[in-house]
Design a protein around this motif. Structure first.
Motif, PDB file in Angstrom:
ATOM      1  N   ILE A 171       0.803  -1.218   0.000  1.00  0.00           N
ATOM      2  CA  ILE A 171       0.000   0.000   0.000  1.00  0.00           C
ATOM      3  C   ILE A 171       0.837   1.270   0.000  1.00  0.00           C
ATOM      4  N   ARG A 172       1.918   1.319   0.764  1.00  0.00           N
ATOM      5  CA  ARG A 172       2.696   2.561   0.780  1.00  0.00           C
ATOM      6  C   ARG A 172       3.487   2.748  -0.507  1.00  0.00           C
ATOM      7  N   THR A 173       3.921   1.652  -1.109  1.00  0.00           N
ATOM      8  CA  THR A 173       4.648   1.747  -2.372  1.00  0.00           C
ATOM      9  C   THR A 173       3.697   2.102  -3.503  1.00  0.00           C
ATOM     10  N   ARG A 174       2.473   1.582  -3.461  1.00  0.00           N
ATOM     11  CA  ARG A 174       1.441   2.008  -4.421  1.00  0.00           C
ATOM     12  C   ARG A 174       1.215   3.501  -4.332  1.00  0.00           C
ATOM     13  N   SER A 175       1.204   4.040  -3.110  1.00  0.00           N
ATOM     14  CA  SER A 175       0.994   5.475  -2.922  1.00  0.00           C
ATOM     15  C   SER A 175       2.131   6.276  -3.543  1.00  0.00           C
ATOM     16  N   LEU A 176       3.362   5.810  -3.384  1.00  0.00           N
ATOM     17  CA  LEU A 176       4.509   6.487  -3.979  1.00  0.00           C
ATOM     18  C   LEU A 176       4.459   6.415  -5.508  1.00  0.00           C
ATOM     19  N   ASN A 177       4.169   5.238  -6.035  1.00  0.00           N
ATOM     20  CA  ASN A 177       4.043   5.091  -7.494  1.00  0.00           C
ATOM     21  C   ASN A 177       2.970   6.029  -8.046  1.00  0.00           C
ATOM     22  N   ASN A 178       1.875   6.117  -7.318  1.00  0.00           N
ATOM     23  CA  ASN A 178       0.763   6.973  -7.731  1.00  0.00           C
ATOM     24  C   ASN A 178       1.202   8.438  -7.805  1.00  0.00           C
ATOM     25  N   LEU A 179       1.972   8.880  -6.809  1.00  0.00           N
ATOM     26  CA  LEU A 179       2.497  10.247  -6.806  1.00  0.00           C
ATOM     27  C   LEU A 179       3.378  10.495  -8.028  1.00  0.00           C
ATOM     28  N   LEU A 180       4.273   9.556  -8.316  1.00  0.00           N
ATOM     29  CA  LEU A 180       5.185   9.719  -9.454  1.00  0.00           C
ATOM     30  C   LEU A 180       4.441   9.686 -10.780  1.00  0.00           C
ATOM     31  N   TYR A 181       3.398   8.885 -10.858  1.00  0.00           N
ATOM     32  CA  TYR A 181       2.596   8.780 -12.084  1.00  0.00           C
ATOM     33  C   TYR A 181       2.004  10.132 -12.453  1.00  0.00           C
ATOM     34  N   TRP A 182       1.425  10.829 -11.460  1.00  0.00           N
ATOM     35  CA  TRP A 182       0.773  12.111 -11.748  1.00  0.00           C
ATOM     36  C   TRP A 182       1.780  13.242 -11.899  1.00  0.00           C
ATOM     37  N   LEU A 183       2.945  13.148 -11.267  1.00  0.00           N
ATOM     38  CA  LEU A 183       4.022  14.100 -11.545  1.00  0.00           C
ATOM     39  C   LEU A 183       4.472  13.985 -13.002  1.00  0.00           C
ATOM     40  N   ALA A 184       4.556  12.757 -13.485  1.00  0.00           N
ATOM     41  CA  ALA A 184       4.939  12.535 -14.883  1.00  0.00           C
ATOM     42  C   ALA A 184       3.914  13.133 -15.832  1.00  0.00           C
ATOM     43  N   GLN A 185       2.641  13.110 -15.432  1.00  0.00           N
ATOM     44  CA  GLN A 185       1.593  13.721 -16.253  1.00  0.00           C
ATOM     45  C   GLN A 185       1.855  15.213 -16.431  1.00  0.00           C
ATOM     46  N   ILE A 186       2.261  15.883 -15.358  1.00  0.00           N
ATOM     47  CA  ILE A 186       2.536  17.319 -15.434  1.00  0.00           C
ATOM     48  C   ILE A 186       3.707  17.584 -16.369  1.00  0.00           C
ATOM     49  N   ILE A 187       4.759  16.803 -16.234  1.00  0.00           N
ATOM     50  CA  ILE A 187       5.933  16.974 -17.099  1.00  0.00           C
ATOM     51  C   ILE A 187       5.549  16.760 -18.558  1.00  0.00           C
ATOM     52  N   GLY A 188       4.788  15.720 -18.826  1.00  0.00           N
ATOM     53  CA  GLY A 188       4.354  15.445 -20.196  1.00  0.00           C
ATOM     54  C   GLY A 188       3.494  16.551 -20.762  1.00  0.00           C
ATOM     55  N   ALA A 189       2.603  17.112 -19.920  1.00  0.00           N
ATOM     56  CA  ALA A 189       1.720  18.185 -20.383  1.00  0.00           C
ATOM     57  C   ALA A 189       2.505  19.451 -20.699  1.00  0.00           C
ATOM     58  N   VAL A 190       3.508  19.770 -19.875  1.00  0.00           N
ATOM     59  CA  VAL A 190       4.335  20.956 -20.131  1.00  0.00           C
ATOM     60  C   VAL A 190       5.064  20.821 -21.460  1.00  0.00           C
ATOM     61  N   ILE A 191       5.714  19.695 -21.645  1.00  0.00           N
ATOM     62  CA  ILE A 191       6.494  19.483 -22.867  1.00  0.00           C
ATOM     63  C   ILE A 191       5.595  19.501 -24.097  1.00  0.00           C
ATOM     64  N   ASN A 192       4.508  18.744 -24.052  1.00  0.00           N
ATOM     65  CA  ASN A 192       3.663  18.602 -25.236  1.00  0.00           C
ATOM     66  C   ASN A 192       2.873  19.872 -25.530  1.00  0.00           C
ATOM     67  N   GLY A 193       2.375  20.539 -24.483  1.00  0.00           N
ATOM     68  CA  GLY A 193       1.568  21.725 -24.700  1.00  0.00           C
ATOM     69  C   GLY A 193       2.324  22.825 -25.422  1.00  0.00           C
ATOM     70  N   TYR A 194       3.546  23.069 -24.998  1.00  0.00           N
ATOM     71  CA  TYR A 194       4.321  24.128 -25.640  1.00  0.00           C
ATOM     72  C   TYR A 194       4.846  23.685 -27.004  1.00  0.00           C
ATOM     73  N   ALA A 195       5.134  22.407 -27.161  1.00  0.00           N
ATOM     74  CA  ALA A 195       5.570  21.921 -28.470  1.00  0.00           C
ATOM     75  C   ALA A 195       4.452  22.040 -29.500  1.00  0.00           C
ATOM     76  N   LEU A 196       3.219  21.783 -29.083  1.00  0.00           N
ATOM     77  CA  LEU A 196       2.088  21.856 -30.012  1.00  0.00           C
ATOM     78  C   LEU A 196       1.808  23.278 -30.482  1.00  0.00           C
ATOM     79  N   ASP A 197       2.230  24.270 -29.712  1.00  0.00           N
ATOM     80  CA  ASP A 197       2.004  25.671 -30.092  1.00  0.00           C
ATOM     81  C   ASP A 197       3.259  26.343 -30.651  1.00  0.00           C
TER      82      ASP A 197
END
Length: 503
Positions: free
Chosen positions: A298-324
């Motif tokens: 359970i605690r490792t799932r929580s950590l993985n979950n945190l990293l998963y959504w941090l990666a979403q932010i990084i992906g959105a920053v990179i892709n959003g500005y590249a698309l424009d």
């Protein structure tokens, strides 16, 4: 319809040629008096309440507090429970109702107004979290299933209205940036939400998340419902360049259902995007339940979950500005974004295959005494570090997939009505796909089969979508093109002080 919407459409229609209308739409217009249009300097930039930027920020805050927290909860795998059955059945109910409501929710968004649609949409999230708090004590799976079905209705409304805001409010040259900004704020909700179970369960190696975790989610989701009612309806929004958002004039249910048909009949190639819509949420089932919940405590799932959504932010920053990026035409950017997504589909999911083929089967993991055998973050090496990075890149991939789809849809039309209808189709088929894959998980489909089906549908849907991306996305969409397949004429539109048009 809200009173302000009624007043906005009472102006006497004036006939004007399309080219005069298009010219008027690009003409700068002084903003009306009133506090919502009063500008303030913030970091050297003028900001006013009725701007697309501020309204998108409010929508993003609603999604930060409602679906953002929901994503954090579901990302734990099993809704934070050891046995994922309750979440499986609830998710089937959720996405089944979501699929039906999402299909027609573009019509509701156009008819009721975006503020009311988002407000109603935010209602189901805190009830969903409350059902898992209840389940922790009484194992009442019926309440969890009901909460899932009710959330499906609410989420169908919220996400369609959100999609219309994100695709129709910004000018053409800033759509990628607006999508990126929304995705960052929305997923920041999941990141902060992931910190709650991580902090509260940091000493918890087995079992379910605590009652305090669910209580925190309930409070935050209720705040999101409150924020929704601070939004303005779209007829009040004026872009920074002085133009208005393209809106329906006194929409009727008949005209709106006709709009759904026109979206397909006027542009039948849109059907090629539907498999990609279908695939856009199916991977959560495998990632949340069949990888994160199955392999980690359970605690490792929580950590993985945190990293998963941090990666979403990084992906959105990179892709959003590249698309424009203005150094390359929009049509070429669409092609390059497709090529990048296609590349990631085989690189990241190829790495996932290498990990999955070494994992225990569902029969082994589902044994009552298996929980202590799950991976903890102290195990290190190939047991945790490698899969942790894989899970991180799954989150990065999700952000690239979703922002690409929204940007591609936004590049096909500037019409608020068509945007709402496209978003409705998107969420409807997306939810149908999710319901099917959650059901496959509920009937104990082998993990390897879940992985293979997910990867196959993703890759296949990209191949089908390629002709639309390569042939239909242009550097600019004119008003004439947006009106081309509509039954409305220029005589039916309102051109005047309010600059509304029925498309």
């Amino acid at each position: 319809m809200a009173d302000e919407e009624k007043h906005a459409v009472e102006a006497t229609p004036q006939v004007a040629p399309v080219d005069e209308y298009a010219s008027a739409q690009n003409e700068f217009v002084d903003r009306p008096n009133g506090w919502i249009y009063k500008g303030y300097k913030l970091f050297g930039r003028e900001v006013y309440y009725a701007s697309p930027r501020v309204q998108l920020l409010l929508v993003a805050l609603v999604c930060f507090l409602c679906p953002g927290m929901y994503n954090s909860l579901s990302g734990l795998g099993g809704g934070g429970q050891v046995d994922p059955k309750a979440q499986d059945h609830s998710s089937v109910a959720l996405y089944s109702t979501f699929a039906v409501v999402g299909f027609f929710s573009g019509t509701f968004a156009n008819r009721l107004g975006l503020r009311l649609t988002i407000g109603i949409g935010g209602l189901g999230y805190c009830i969903y979290s409350a059902s898992f708090l209840s389940y922790n004590h009484n194992k009442n799976i019926g309440f969890v299933i009901f909460a899932g079905a009710f959330l499906g209705v609410c989420a169908g409304l919220l996400w369609t209205a959100q999609g219309a805001v994100m695709m129709a409010y910004p000018p053409e040259n800033k759509k990628g940036r607006y999508i990126s900004t929304f995705w960052i704020i929305f997923n920041l909700g999941a990141v902060i939400g992931s910190l709650i179970p991580l902090a509260q369960n940091i000493q918890n190696h087995t079992g379910t998340v605590s009652d305090g975790t669910y209580a925190a989610f309930i409070v935050l989701m209720f705040l999101g419902l409150i924020v929704a009612f601070f939004l303005l309806d779209a007829d009040k929004v004026i872009r920074e360049d002085g133009t208005k958002v393209v809106l329906m004039k006194n929409p009727s249910w008949q005209s709106e259902f006709l709009g759904l048909w026109q979206t397909i009949s006027g542009s039948p190639w849109v059907l090629l995007l539907f498999p990609m819509f279908f695939a856009s949420n199916i991977f959560y089932t495998y990632q949340n339940n069949d990888m994160n919940a199955a392999a980690f405590n359970i605690r490792t799932r929580s950590l993985n979950n945190l990293l998963y959504w941090l990666a979403q932010i990084i992906g959105a920053v990179i892709n959003g500005y590249a698309l424009d990026y203005t150094g390359i035409g929009r049509a070429m950017r669409a092609k390059l974004s497709f090529a990048f997504l296609f590349f990631l589909t085989f690189v990241i999911w190829g790495g996932g295959y290498a990990w999955q083929k070494m994992q225990p089967t569902r029969d082994v993991v589902s044994q009552a005494n298996y929980e202590p055998n799950k991976v903890d973050w102290t195990d290190g090496g190939h047991l945790f570090i490698g899969p942790m990075f894989l899970y991180f890149f799954y989150g990065f991939y999700d952000a690239i997939w979703q922002t690409n789809i929204y940007w591609w849809m936004g590049s096909l039309s500037n019409s608020g009505r068509r945007a709402a209808n496209l978003a409705g189709f998107y969420k409807g088929f997306q939810s149908a796909g999710a319901a099917i894959f959650w059901r496959l998980d509920a009937i104990n489909t082998p993990y390897n089969t879940m992985f293979g089906a997910t990867w196959g549908v993703l890759a296949g849907s990209l191949i089908l979508a390629a002709p639309v991306v390569f042939l239909k996305i242009k550097d600019h969409v004119s008003i004439e093109e947006d009106l081309k397949f509509s039954d409305e004429t220029i005589e039916d539109v309102v051109v005047g002080a309010n600059k509304h048009v029925d498309v």
